[in-house]
Design a protein around this motif. Structure first.
Motif, short mmCIF file in Angstrom:
data_model
loop_
_atom_site.label_atom_id
_atom_site.label_comp_id
_atom_site.label_asym_id
_atom_site.label_seq_id
_atom_site.Cartn_x
_atom_site.Cartn_y
_atom_site.Cartn_z
N GLU A 1 2.57 -1.07 -4.53
CA GLU A 1 1.37 -0.23 -4.72
C GLU A 1 0.63 -0.72 -5.98
O GLU A 1 1.23 -0.87 -7.03
N GLN A 2 -0.68 -0.89 -5.84
CA GLN A 2 -1.47 -1.44 -6.95
C GLN A 2 -1.58 -0.48 -8.13
O GLN A 2 -1.55 -0.90 -9.28
N SER A 3 -1.70 0.81 -7.85
CA SER A 3 -1.71 1.75 -8.98
C SER A 3 -0.57 2.77 -8.77
O SER A 3 0.57 2.42 -9.00
N LYS A 4 -0.89 3.99 -8.40
CA LYS A 4 0.16 4.99 -8.16
C LYS A 4 0.15 5.42 -6.69
O LYS A 4 -0.84 5.25 -5.99
N ILE A 5 1.22 6.06 -6.28
CA ILE A 5 1.32 6.60 -4.93
C ILE A 5 0.15 7.54 -4.65
O ILE A 5 -0.14 8.43 -5.44
N ALA A 6 -0.53 7.29 -3.54
CA ALA A 6 -1.60 8.19 -3.07
C ALA A 6 -2.71 8.37 -4.09
O ALA A 6 -3.35 9.42 -4.17
N ALA A 7 -2.96 7.31 -4.87
CA ALA A 7 -3.96 7.42 -5.94
C ALA A 7 -5.38 7.32 -5.42
O ALA A 7 -6.32 7.70 -6.12
N LYS A 8 -5.56 6.80 -4.22
CA LYS A 8 -6.91 6.54 -3.75
C LYS A 8 -7.29 7.52 -2.62
O LYS A 8 -7.14 8.71 -2.81
N GLY B 1 0.82 -1.20 0.00
CA GLY B 1 0.00 0.00 0.00
C GLY B 1 0.85 1.25 0.00
O GLY B 1 1.61 1.48 0.94
N GLY B 2 0.75 2.04 -1.04
CA GLY B 2 1.53 3.26 -1.17
C GLY B 2 0.71 4.50 -0.88
O GLY B 2 0.95 5.56 -1.45
N GLY B 3 -0.27 4.38 0.00
CA GLY B 3 -1.02 5.55 0.47
C GLY B 3 -0.26 6.22 1.59
O GLY B 3 0.91 5.91 1.86
N ILE B 4 -0.93 7.14 2.28
CA ILE B 4 -0.22 7.93 3.28
C ILE B 4 0.26 7.08 4.44
O ILE B 4 1.38 7.27 4.93
N ASN B 5 -0.54 6.10 4.89
CA ASN B 5 -0.10 5.32 6.03
C ASN B 5 0.99 4.32 5.66
O ASN B 5 1.95 4.16 6.41
N GLY B 6 0.87 3.69 4.52
CA GLY B 6 1.95 2.81 4.08
C GLY B 6 3.26 3.57 3.93
O GLY B 6 4.33 3.10 4.33
#
Lengths: 380, 380, 380, 380
Positions: free
Chosen positions: C34-41, C11-16
């Motif tokens: 990360e499944q798509s891009k950094i912070a994409a969701k 997971g390349g969101g904020i918490n990951g």
């Protein structure tokens, strides 16, 4: 728009807003007339390089104006960020002016001497030293002139910050408003006719970039200011490709915050056409990849174009109209509109204030009166 | 999603929707499960060439499937436009396969003979004849193979038309829904587990393009289907640059309605990364400008990428799962997914209907059983 | 991806990214998938409120975690801006929690007492005092709870800054990469199977937001984490409409830099569908206009949606998997993912470091073992 | 631009292009001057309703012109699609004019009689009949006037098709070109001054929509044509929400191909400001949801605005300038610019051809000469 202003500024780009901001600080009541939106044209399209020593070759008045303006940045950025709340992305990490031929190398070394003599910092870096600092650059460069005090901003953000700081000081902006004509009485401007009605003022400043010439034709003069289209594109990379701006005559790469890189800019003369062409982008891509091979793997973001105003002799026009009193002109900044905005605002405010004598090299008096009039078909 | 369906189709791209449409016409109750939106991936990213004779070199089963599918277009386009109200932009103005070397010229002439022998139209045009028909082409080409019956569609519009025609026949689409697993009992599929809950059905068809392999790993097989990224861009010109599609191995230019031209497509193997790279676009620009110099003056519009599924032997997989009954697979269409959609829909509906014996060259039985199992770490 | 890592973060969101950043600072070799891009969701979709006292009503462990995380912001923002070069737009101008009924007014006054008793600043403002500070607000409000120490950031910029700071410390990001399964040996995780091949590590952290539950089903547990869609829109105004954030249960208005205002957020449970609906935007518009009438004249910019993870009991999951050793979980942050990111990174790094005992209220042990297993059809 | 044209058309919107197309068909050499791009303003922003009987209440000359223009559509659409290759999306599924009050119901029934007497089809549908045809409509309507022969097109596509058909006949388009002034000799126009230089012609037609008045001020007249901003938005739905257009005075919903629905349009007088406001969109959303409740679940797409030209008496201006010979004017089409484009092209070509006497109700002679002159400050 019932009340009269002290000054009407025509143009809500970076220079119009800088002038409005400085006048407002001195207590003037200012109204800005903008044809579309704030910073919608060249001001918002610029890559934001502050290339005082990078862009300007000689040691003439424009070079000195550029240095003066560059020196104003630290203080004015702090003030604008405070007043507007906008983060402008000001950086002074220097610019590398890369040598692409032996002739070019000689020219750059001569330029370094010139700048050093003038008291400005600039140094020659061998290719080894260059690659050490910017490991992504192609190995085939011949070295670079490094200019440590040139830098960059986010051009749109700076333009907006000038406007919002001006608004916070009471300046009124009228967007989507067209100038029909100037109102002139006894050889002195007294206001403008707009698509929203007439608006009166003591003075009018035309800071309409490449569109200034069209407007001033209404006053019977043909100002030698011409549009030059510049195309740019941006890419995004999570890996750092570059620390500082790389500059050659035909292509520059500006590393912005957030991993964005702006690559510019083509020069296509004499058109107001804002379309981005395949040929323009393709040529910039080929040049950028030759400079920085890894950029081929960067992610494409978008392309855009801006229309910049160039004058016949390359110097901006900063001064009073040759025949109409209290009508001022500030245009012709070409590729240096962002860099020159702080000085332009201060200079023009000084003029209007009467604190300053006309600054000859940029004045309108340098126009040849034989070519100025468009002919007897116009009544002024 | 309480009721059971006759068939669940996994994948709302063009082939999943074509299958759903054909099944619905035969009276099946069909549900389509789509991970994001209809035609959001390769189906919507395609340039829409119908290059049966252009793309396929040989005279094997895929060539014949492509011809069969191409022949279905006139009738199915009429039916889909009627049912969906969507204008699909179907055109049969032919495709020029341009010779870029003398060797290439010889190959193309041999190919023409092969196609003519197979009863298909194709002819050689000298460079003079080519330029007469397409005056914008570079003068340096060596002539072209002209394929009058290849053509094009708007790929996204066709994909959407299949989906909407299916919906008009009662098919249910569940978008933004993820497949967790297949529900398998006694060696037969009985449904799927999804992010919206379990869903039961007599049969399941996996038509998930390049993502099919990932899904089918859940059934313990390693399907040799790999992602190949293709990057494209589009430009706009008010002047007509081209009448028909120009094709070379590395670059094609497809003239769409409204003055848009799509230029494609790079091939980057083994990645699901949808980022458009500077290098990909730059290479396509250089090639397109070499073919059609005037495209340099066209207006840049945008760039995008799609992920296409290629199989190990280049043939699509159309058939039943090797170990799980009633679980069908339709993927591996690579660059021909739009062209093959009509035949894929009909063929798969025939299978499920029991009207057709397994069509050997595309069946799953061609997989080497020694390589099919992923290992004992999986329980099926 | 041949080399083994110490830790893989999914997971390349904020918490990951916050976890990866903290681990890298402690010397771990970290890879982020990360499944798509950094912070994409959801991370990139958030309005960026830091509403520790605004969002959290009680005085329990989540409230204290939120306060702890909020207190970390000044130092971590400075460090991230320095390392990443990104301007994060951190502000602590407070948040007004507006009373919309007399009952609400009583509740807010009780809450102020509770917060004051807990040593936190909060005060009641009468409507007159409120209007004095925020003259644009509707005159019909009943006053507000003012929370001076809550604030805001640019959520996407902060997420990207965590990622770039992590990258600058050697963390590797693999975007557009899907997790097929976890590799588990003797009850301990040893890596992950991905669309790019297998990847080995000592530990794995799942920080995949609303998608964490789907991933963890592969380990045989059903984590009670559910998706909740939130729709937002933004507007732009050159005139200042608001100084600080205005918050009600159903609608908040966050004034960002550059004259942008973000209005959020609807709550639609149990869907991964990211489509923005007319009904969602319409309801937010009606509520925003009731709060701040002048927003009706602001310029529409755009709308978007994010999918936020809510847990069954409203508390995040921060801890080790109940049956698989070295497999960690950090999800369920719901509307507080941005606010909680600094503390989440530190807490999880402490766990992995062995510096900290499991923090009970957020641990996985709170799950009812009777409901945890999905059934005997799975082998773990 | 060295050569002289027979006719210069100022304005590359739908009416300018329709005029250029008709003139080119008759053998004129035509040049079109467009300030930005083809159909960039109101022509491209329109929803595309062909509401001859829907929009026009009375039975006067404008109603008859609208009927005449509507009758031209089938033939001209076929010709334009053939010449331009563009699919225009022409449909004649009728329009429902829904009654929202008992007074409105009476008015609509009276209007039906008036139309029937004039030989035009229109019928009253009870609410039951209405709901049977359009089951998605709110049950609370009071019935509707159904106008079977009104219809719709894709407005941008039709505008572009006129332009491309004109180009295919030899018309030259100069985009991003500004008119500085008209060249007038002895009371007759002889060309225009543009940002690209002077351009000579026998005749000039001003078809510059809401901007026509500004241009014509240069000739010393004040044309009573005013800008009216209209805001719209579009949504997308895979489920069919509506078969035909629903119209009320304050809101209409036009179902386009591909599952798009356009909802329009606000009316804000006397502004060239193209910004979309929250208040405008919010009001359209509330009204659309009251008409068609299911639209609340449709997916938001985007919002935009166009500036439409309204004349003082509501009739378009189609005729010769009151004082300058060979200078023609075609503007003031307000909400009917798309519908009236075929007739406008033919009518204006007839005038220039000398085939037609001035058509009095639309002529410039209806202007009050006492108000026409702007004053003695202008020289013509």
């Amino acid at each position: 728009m019932s009340n009269a202003s002290d000054v009407i500024v025509v143009g809500g780009g970076i220079n119009g807003s800088s002038i409005a901001f400085q006048l407002a600080k001195r207590g003037y009541k200012v109204t800005v007339i903008e044809q579309s939106k704030i910073a919608a044209k060249a001001s918002g399209a610029a890559a934001g390089m502050l290339g005082a020593q990078t862009e300007l070759i000689g040691n003439g008045p424009l070079f000195r104006l550029a240095l003066k303006s560059r020196a104003m940045f630290p203080a004015i950025i702090a003030e604008l960020e405070e007043r507007s709340g906008i983060q402008i992305g000001y950086e002074t990490k220097g610019i590398y002016k890369v040598a692409v031929s032996e002739k070019h190398e000689q020219d750059l070394k001569a330029l370094i001497k010139l700048h050093n003599t003038a008291g400005e910092k600039a140094e020659w870096l061998s290719n080894d030293e260059l690659i050490k600092r910017e490991p992504g650059l192609a190995k085939s460069m011949l070295g670079a002139m490094f200019i440590p005090e040139d830098g960059q901003v986010q051009a749109y953000e700076l333009s907006l910050a000038f406007a919002k700081a001006a608004i916070s000081l009471g300046v009124e902006y009228h967007d989507f408003t067209t100038i029909h004509d100037f109102i002139i009485k006894d050889g002195k401007v007294t206001g403008v006719q707009t698509s929203q009605g007439d608006l009166l003022s003591d003075s009018v400043v035309v800071a309409a970039g490449a569109w200034s010439g069209l407007l001033l034709e209404k006053t019977g003069i043909t100002l030698p200011v011409f549009p030059v289209k510049g195309e740019c594109y941006s890419v995004v990379s999570n890996r750092k490709l570059l620390n500082s701006t790389i500059f050659t005559e035909d292509c520059y790469i500006v590393p912005k915050k957030s991993g964005r890189y702006i690559i510019g800019a083509t020069m296509r003369a004499n058109t107001f056409d804002e379309k981005v062409t395949v040929g323009g982008i393709s040529s910039l891509m080929n040049q950028a990849t030759a400079l920085l091979p890894e950029i081929a793997n960067a992610e494409w973001e978008k392309a855009w174009a801006g229309i910049r105003p160039i004058s016949g002799d390359g110097l901006p026009f900063l001064g009073e109209h040759p025949y109409v009193k209290q009508l001022y002109i500030a245009t012709g900044h070409y590729r240096n509109g962002i860099l020159l905005a702080p000085a332009t605002g201060e200079l023009m405010a000084d003029y209007l204030d009467g604190r300053r004598e006309p600054f000859m090299p940029f004045g309108l008096s340098r126009l040849d009166p034989n070519h100025l009039f468009k002919g007897e078909s116009k009544c002024i």
